[in-house]
Design a protein around this motif. Structure first.
Motif, PDB file in Angstrom:
ATOM      1  N   LEU A   1       0.613   4.514  -8.366  1.00  0.00           N
ATOM      2  CA  LEU A   1      -0.009   3.413  -9.101  1.00  0.00           C
ATOM      3  C   LEU A   1      -1.254   2.929  -8.362  1.00  0.00           C
ATOM      4  CD1 LEU A   1       3.203   1.341  -9.930  1.00  0.00           C
ATOM      5  CD2 LEU A   1       1.872   2.706 -11.544  1.00  0.00           C
ATOM      6  N   ALA A   2      -2.221   2.423  -9.134  1.00  0.00           N
ATOM      7  CA  ALA A   2      -3.403   1.827  -8.508  1.00  0.00           C
ATOM      8  C   ALA A   2      -2.974   0.605  -7.716  1.00  0.00           C
ATOM      9  CB  ALA A   2      -4.422   1.441  -9.578  1.00  0.00           C
ATOM     10  N   LEU A   3      -3.651   0.341  -6.606  1.00  0.00           N
ATOM     11  CA  LEU A   3      -3.251  -0.772  -5.746  1.00  0.00           C
ATOM     12  C   LEU A   3      -3.300  -2.124  -6.474  1.00  0.00           C
ATOM     13  CD1 LEU A   3      -2.277  -1.524  -2.949  1.00  0.00           C
ATOM     14  CD2 LEU A   3      -4.665  -1.719  -2.216  1.00  0.00           C
ATOM     15  N   PRO A   4      -4.356  -2.446  -7.265  1.00  0.00           N
ATOM     16  CA  PRO A   4      -4.346  -3.721  -7.989  1.00  0.00           C
ATOM     17  C   PRO A   4      -3.155  -3.838  -8.945  1.00  0.00           C
ATOM     18  CG  PRO A   4      -6.564  -2.811  -7.955  1.00  0.00           C
ATOM     19  CD  PRO A   4      -5.650  -1.734  -7.446  1.00  0.00           C
ATOM     20  N   THR A   5      -2.832  -2.717  -9.616  1.00  0.00           N
ATOM     21  CA  THR A   5      -1.670  -2.725 -10.519  1.00  0.00           C
ATOM     22  C   THR A   5      -0.387  -2.954  -9.727  1.00  0.00           C
ATOM     23  OG1 THR A   5      -2.774  -1.195 -12.030  1.00  0.00           O
ATOM     24  CG2 THR A   5      -0.386  -1.368 -12.216  1.00  0.00           C
ATOM     25  N   THR A   6      -0.301  -2.307  -8.579  1.00  0.00           N
ATOM     26  CA  THR A   6       0.887  -2.464  -7.738  1.00  0.00           C
ATOM     27  C   THR A   6       1.054  -3.913  -7.302  1.00  0.00           C
ATOM     28  OG1 THR A   6       0.660  -0.202  -6.922  1.00  0.00           O
ATOM     29  CG2 THR A   6       2.033  -1.693  -5.625  1.00  0.00           C
ATOM     30  N   TYR A   7      -0.034  -4.543  -6.839  1.00  0.00           N
ATOM     31  CA  TYR A   7       0.049  -5.949  -6.415  1.00  0.00           C
ATOM     32  C   TYR A   7       0.489  -6.840  -7.581  1.00  0.00           C
ATOM     33  CZ  TYR A   7      -1.972  -5.487  -1.740  1.00  0.00           C
ATOM     34  OH  TYR A   7      -2.172  -5.191  -0.410  1.00  0.00           O
TER      35      TYR A   7
ATOM     36  N   THR B   1       4.948 -10.068  -9.985  1.00  0.00           N
ATOM     37  CA  THR B   1       5.818 -10.360 -11.131  1.00  0.00           C
ATOM     38  C   THR B   1       7.287 -10.136 -10.782  1.00  0.00           C
ATOM     39  OG1 THR B   1       4.067  -9.722 -12.671  1.00  0.00           O
ATOM     40  CG2 THR B   1       6.310  -9.771 -13.532  1.00  0.00           C
ATOM     41  N   LEU B   2       7.568  -9.032 -10.120  1.00  0.00           N
ATOM     42  CA  LEU B   2       8.951  -8.708  -9.769  1.00  0.00           C
ATOM     43  C   LEU B   2       9.521  -9.696  -8.753  1.00  0.00           C
ATOM     44  CD1 LEU B   2       8.591  -4.824  -9.585  1.00  0.00           C
ATOM     45  CD2 LEU B   2       9.943  -6.105 -11.257  1.00  0.00           C
ATOM     46  N   VAL B   3       8.698 -10.154  -7.838  1.00  0.00           N
ATOM     47  CA  VAL B   3       9.148 -11.176  -6.879  1.00  0.00           C
ATOM     48  C   VAL B   3       9.421 -12.477  -7.617  1.00  0.00           C
ATOM     49  CG1 VAL B   3       8.427 -12.623  -4.940  1.00  0.00           C
ATOM     50  CG2 VAL B   3       8.024 -10.153  -4.867  1.00  0.00           C
ATOM     51  N   HIS B   4       8.528 -12.859  -8.523  1.00  0.00           N
ATOM     52  CA  HIS B   4       8.697 -14.101  -9.284  1.00  0.00           C
ATOM     53  C   HIS B   4       9.990 -14.075 -10.099  1.00  0.00           C
ATOM     54  CE1 HIS B   4       7.654 -17.681 -11.570  1.00  0.00           C
ATOM     55  NE2 HIS B   4       7.909 -17.006 -12.673  1.00  0.00           N
TER      56      HIS B   4
ATOM     57  N   LYS C   1       0.828  -1.210   0.000  1.00  0.00           N
ATOM     58  CA  LYS C   1       0.000   0.000   0.000  1.00  0.00           C
ATOM     59  C   LYS C   1       0.863   1.262   0.000  1.00  0.00           C
ATOM     60  CE  LYS C   1      -4.154  -1.951   2.130  1.00  0.00           C
ATOM     61  NZ  LYS C   1      -5.092  -1.896   3.277  1.00  0.00           N
ATOM     62  N   GLN C   2       1.947   1.234   0.756  1.00  0.00           N
ATOM     63  CA  GLN C   2       2.827   2.398   0.794  1.00  0.00           C
ATOM     64  C   GLN C   2       3.507   2.602  -0.562  1.00  0.00           C
ATOM     65  OE1 GLN C   2       5.845   2.248   3.837  1.00  0.00           O
ATOM     66  NE2 GLN C   2       6.758   4.198   3.263  1.00  0.00           N
TER      67      GLN C   2
END
Length: 237
Positions: A25-31, A36-39, A17-18
């Motif tokens: 960025l929108a929260l759904p886009t951020t998640y 993806t970046l973690v993967h 959220k932070q």
């Protein structure tokens, strides 16, 4: 990229959220992007907080390396234009001669590599300069893998003759080679030792300009001396 940059500003991690709020960025886009970046390994998640991952660290390291190489290339180009010669930077690394950077121009063309520089270190100023900085065992090891071979009528005749020449070379003086690698070409190389790094900056000239060789080599050596402090990190590429 904004997410990566924002995560990088949080040494102790940050929640989704932070990060969404700070990047706009929108929260759904951020998640979605965070997953993806973690993967892909660019981020890692621990207890709901996101940190830079190994892939991002490697990316940063590569970027720093490119910056160092760019600094060397720019410096060589400056010396090329101010001295009026092609300038070479080479290292002896893992038992091999490596040409790291060459800066030439139509007015100051580099020597054509008609015989592999790696295998013919005995014949050119770059190789002789690098070998002169090694100890006796390392020199013999190199010559056992890349023995002396005749390239021109001026090339040193055998391994023992080369070893004697290397032993006589004054430390930290330019190494000069005249037509030993290529007919019609003379070269000089300046030794550079930074810690355990064995390196050289070198230059070449056509044979009819041989009288310029030593003055140009000493000018190059003086330039290296003035800038070595700022180049110390860059030359250890």
């Amino acid at each position: 990229m904004r997410l990566l940059e924002t995560v990088a500003t949080h040494a102790y991690g940050a929640p989704a959220k932070q990060l969404a709020r700070e990047t706009g960025l929108a929260l759904p886009t951020t998640y979605h992007l965070l997953r993806t970046l973690v993967h892909e390994g660019y981020l890692r998640r621990e207890k709901g907080l996101f940190f830079l991952g190994d892939a991002a660290e490697r990316l940063g390291s590569s970027g720093a390396q490119q910056k160092r190489r760019s600094a060397v290339a720019e410096t060589l180009a400056h010396w090329r234009d101010s001295i009026g010669v092609p300038v070479y930077y080479a290292m002896y690394r893992d038992g091999e001669i490596e040409i790291m950077c060459v800066s030439d121009s139509p007015e100051a063309p580099a020597v054509e590599e008609w015989a592999d520089f790696r295998e013919t270190g005995h014949a050119h100023a770059i190789g002789q300069c690098l070998l002169s900085q090694l100890d006796e065992d390392a020199r013999r090891d190199h010559l056992a893998r890349y023995p002396v071979q005749s390239l021109t009528p001026y090339t040193v005749r055998d391994n023992d003759a080369l070893l004697r020449r290397l032993a006589r070379m004054p430390r930290m003086e330019p190494v000069v080679e005249r037509q030993e690698y290529a007919l019609g070409t003379v070269c000089a190389a300046v030794p550079i030792t930074v810690g355990t790094t064995v390196a050289t900056m070198a230059m070449s000239l056509p044979g009819h300009q041989a009288d310029r060789l030593l003055p140009a080599a000493h000018r190059l050596q003086a330039e290296i001396g003035r800038h070595l402090g700022t180049l110390t990190l860059s030359i250890s590429i």
